[in-house]
Design a protein around this motif. Structure first.
Motif, mmCIF file in Angstrom:
data_model
loop_
_atom_site.group_PDB
_atom_site.id
_atom_site.type_symbol
_atom_site.label_atom_id
_atom_site.label_comp_id
_atom_site.label_asym_id
_atom_site.label_seq_id
_atom_site.Cartn_x
_atom_site.Cartn_y
_atom_site.Cartn_z
ATOM 1 N N ARG A 137 0.781 -1.269 0.009
ATOM 2 C CA ARG A 137 0.138 -0.069 -0.024
ATOM 3 C C ARG A 137 0.781 1.367 -0.015
ATOM 4 O O ARG A 137 0.497 2.407 -0.551
ATOM 5 C CB ARG A 137 -0.974 0.249 1.225
ATOM 6 N N TYR A 138 1.939 1.438 0.537
ATOM 7 C CA TYR A 138 2.540 2.740 1.028
ATOM 8 C C TYR A 138 3.890 2.896 0.285
ATOM 9 O O TYR A 138 4.490 3.620 0.181
ATOM 10 C CB TYR A 138 2.909 2.945 2.607
ATOM 11 N N THR A 139 4.579 1.577 -0.062
ATOM 12 C CA THR A 139 6.131 1.749 -0.673
ATOM 13 C C THR A 139 5.918 1.474 -2.057
ATOM 14 O O THR A 139 6.464 2.105 -3.023
ATOM 15 C CB THR A 139 6.887 0.754 0.205
ATOM 16 N N PHE A 140 5.269 0.346 -2.377
ATOM 17 C CA PHE A 140 5.362 -0.119 -3.833
ATOM 18 C C PHE A 140 4.238 0.830 -4.588
ATOM 19 O O PHE A 140 4.394 0.931 -6.099
ATOM 20 C CB PHE A 140 4.995 -1.498 -3.946
ATOM 21 N N ASN A 141 3.182 1.339 -3.895
ATOM 22 C CA ASN A 141 2.280 2.248 -4.825
ATOM 23 C C ASN A 141 2.022 3.587 -3.879
ATOM 24 O O ASN A 141 2.342 3.589 -2.850
ATOM 25 C CB ASN A 141 0.994 1.464 -5.086
ATOM 26 N N ASP A 142 1.301 4.426 -4.450
ATOM 27 C CA ASP A 142 0.988 5.652 -3.709
ATOM 28 C C ASP A 142 -0.282 5.359 -2.871
ATOM 29 O O ASP A 142 -1.008 4.296 -3.106
ATOM 30 C CB ASP A 142 0.511 6.708 -4.932
ATOM 31 N N ALA A 143 -0.152 5.859 -1.645
ATOM 32 C CA ALA A 143 -1.158 5.242 -0.751
ATOM 33 C C ALA A 143 -2.758 5.513 -1.129
ATOM 34 O O ALA A 143 -3.572 4.748 -0.433
ATOM 35 C CB ALA A 143 -1.040 6.156 0.617
ATOM 36 N N ALA A 144 -3.025 6.371 -1.879
ATOM 37 C CA ALA A 144 -4.318 6.868 -2.304
ATOM 38 C C ALA A 144 -4.658 5.708 -3.655
ATOM 39 O O ALA A 144 -5.829 5.771 -4.185
ATOM 40 C CB ALA A 144 -4.389 8.281 -2.767
#
Length: 430
Positions: A272-279
């Motif tokens: 959720r937070y490192t591989f992709n944007d949180a949104a």
């Protein structure tokens, strides 16, 4: 006596020629496919909701809500598995989940609060663990003793792969459906229909086919429940006195499940937070889906190679290799905190975790008498569930929101290494 090296004729094709094995495998595949779809809806609702920022602590709390209460009552279900017809457990359990799924879908459309959804998930997953214990306890009733290693490589592993496919299907349905409660409701309704198909498959099995073998007249249910505690103590005494290989195997698989729980929370946070944007809800779901899929491929590979490995290394040798291999591969791939190496680690972790479980299942089945097997598998189930939730709780204390923690990975590698050494020494003494 434990059979360390099963005969070479124990093959997958031989298993599939058995009518009873095919029937039991069908129930497992449909039931766990349904579980995967439902768990996808749970993950989307609890973790990847764009309007809510999930933390490791919240994920650990959600895992505890759906797992720990059943871990308290789980051993009592084992006593019932040794008294009730296991075919009826598979039939009625899936029918109950069908009704609960339809009810939950309706509640989601009505704007159910989060606690109510978690309550429904608690019931669904509690019945799930009950059914999986029954499937494991029934397996020796449909295969020959010499085929247990291959059967344990094929049946639980294909069930796990089926659950992963169900999770992928659930993610696809959630992404294709309109945003909001309707997507989750549609996914849960789909899981309910699949539970119904599992119940119909269980109905095709003869009522007494899966045991247990009852000796003498059974006491009433009230008397049986009153005697549950003493029966469980009897199961523990049987394990400690007569089944030391099973005790060592349970300790090893519990450690492996603890490590798997820690890495699960880490991959969730990384997705959720490192591989992709949180949104980016779709990106996070896609990364998680890829990790689940690769882990499922690892489970399948473990099913393919475990019979061959156990013939050459023995059950204890292959289990030691799986634990030691994880100790090396987890830091080697995970410390980069990049998506491609982490996904490769998910694949290899799937092989090691499932390989450990295949050996543990076989050791328990071979060394535990049929009249104790249901309660022993229920205790087994509780051990791995408590280990999984405890791992999530420990991870929540040290893992940052982005999921990057080198000390956690190195500590986990050391834990696997110590576990491999201790199990190897215990198995040699046995």
């Amino acid at each position: 006596m434990i059979t360390e090296r099963p005969p070479r004729e124990a093959t997958l094709s031989g298993l599939l020629r058995g009518h009873g094995f095919r029937q039991l495998l069908t129930v497992r595949l449909l039931s766990q496919l349904s579980d995967g779809v439902f768990q996808a809806s749970l993950a989307k609702y609890a973790i990847f909701s764009p309007e809510h920022q999930s933390s490791p602590t919240e994920i650990a709390a959600a895992l505890a809500v759906v797992t720990l209460p059943f871990s308290v009552i789980g051993p009592f279900s084992g006593v019932l598995l040794d008294r009730w017809r296991r075919r009826q457990v598979l039939l009625m359990g899936n029918l109950v989940r069908f009704g609960l799924g339809l009810l939950t879908a309706g509640l989601l459309l009505g704007g159910v609060p989060r606690w109510a959804f978690y309550g429904a998930a608690l019931l669904m997953m509690g019945i799930n663990r009950f059914i999986l214990s029954g499937l494991s306890a029934a397996l020796p009733r449909v295969v020959a003793p010499s085929e247990l290693v291959t059967a344990n490589a094929v049946s639980p592993t294909l069930g796990t792969v089926s659950a992963a496919c169900g999770a992928g299907l659930g993610f696809l349905v959630g992404l294709a459906a309109p945003a909001g409660a309707a997507a989750n409701a549609l996914t849960v309704a789909l899981s309910a229909l699949l539970y119904l198909s599992a119940a119909l498959a269980a109905q095709r099995i003869a009522v007494d086919r899966l045991g247990p073998e009852l000796r003498g007249e059974l006491p009433s249910l009230r008397q049986a429940l009153a005697a549950t505690w003493f029966d469980l103590l009897g199961g523990v005494r049987h394990l400690v006195r007569d089944c030391r290989p099973a005790v060592h195997a349970l300790a090893a698989v519990t450690l492996a499940r603890f490590g798997y729980g820690m890495l699960t929370v880490m991959v969730l946070m990384l997705s959720r937070y490192t591989f992709n944007d949180a949104a980016d809800e779709q990106g996070g779901l896609a990364s998680l889906g890829l990790a689940v899929g690769l882990s499922a491929v690892g489970f399948f590979l473990a099913a393919v190679i475990s019979p061959w490995c156990t013939r050459r290394l023995g059950l204890s040798g292959w289990m030691t290799t799986c634990l030691a291999g994880t100790a090396v591969l987890v830091p080697a791939l995970g410390l980069t905190f990049r998506e491609a190496p982490v996904m490769a680690a998910a694949l290899l972790l799937g092989v090691a975790t499932q390989g450990t479980k295949i050996c543990a299942d076989t050791l328990v089945q071979e060394s535990v008498e049929d009249e104790f097997r249901g309660r022993v598998f229920a205790i087994y189930d509780v051990l791995v569930n408590v280990a999984f939730v405890a791992a999530a709780g420990v991870t929540a204390l040290v893992l940052p929101l982005n999921g990057r923690s080198a000390p956690l990975l190195l500590g986990l590698a050391a834990l696997y290494a110590v576990g491999a050494l201790l199990y190897h020494r215990a198995a040699r003494r046995t």
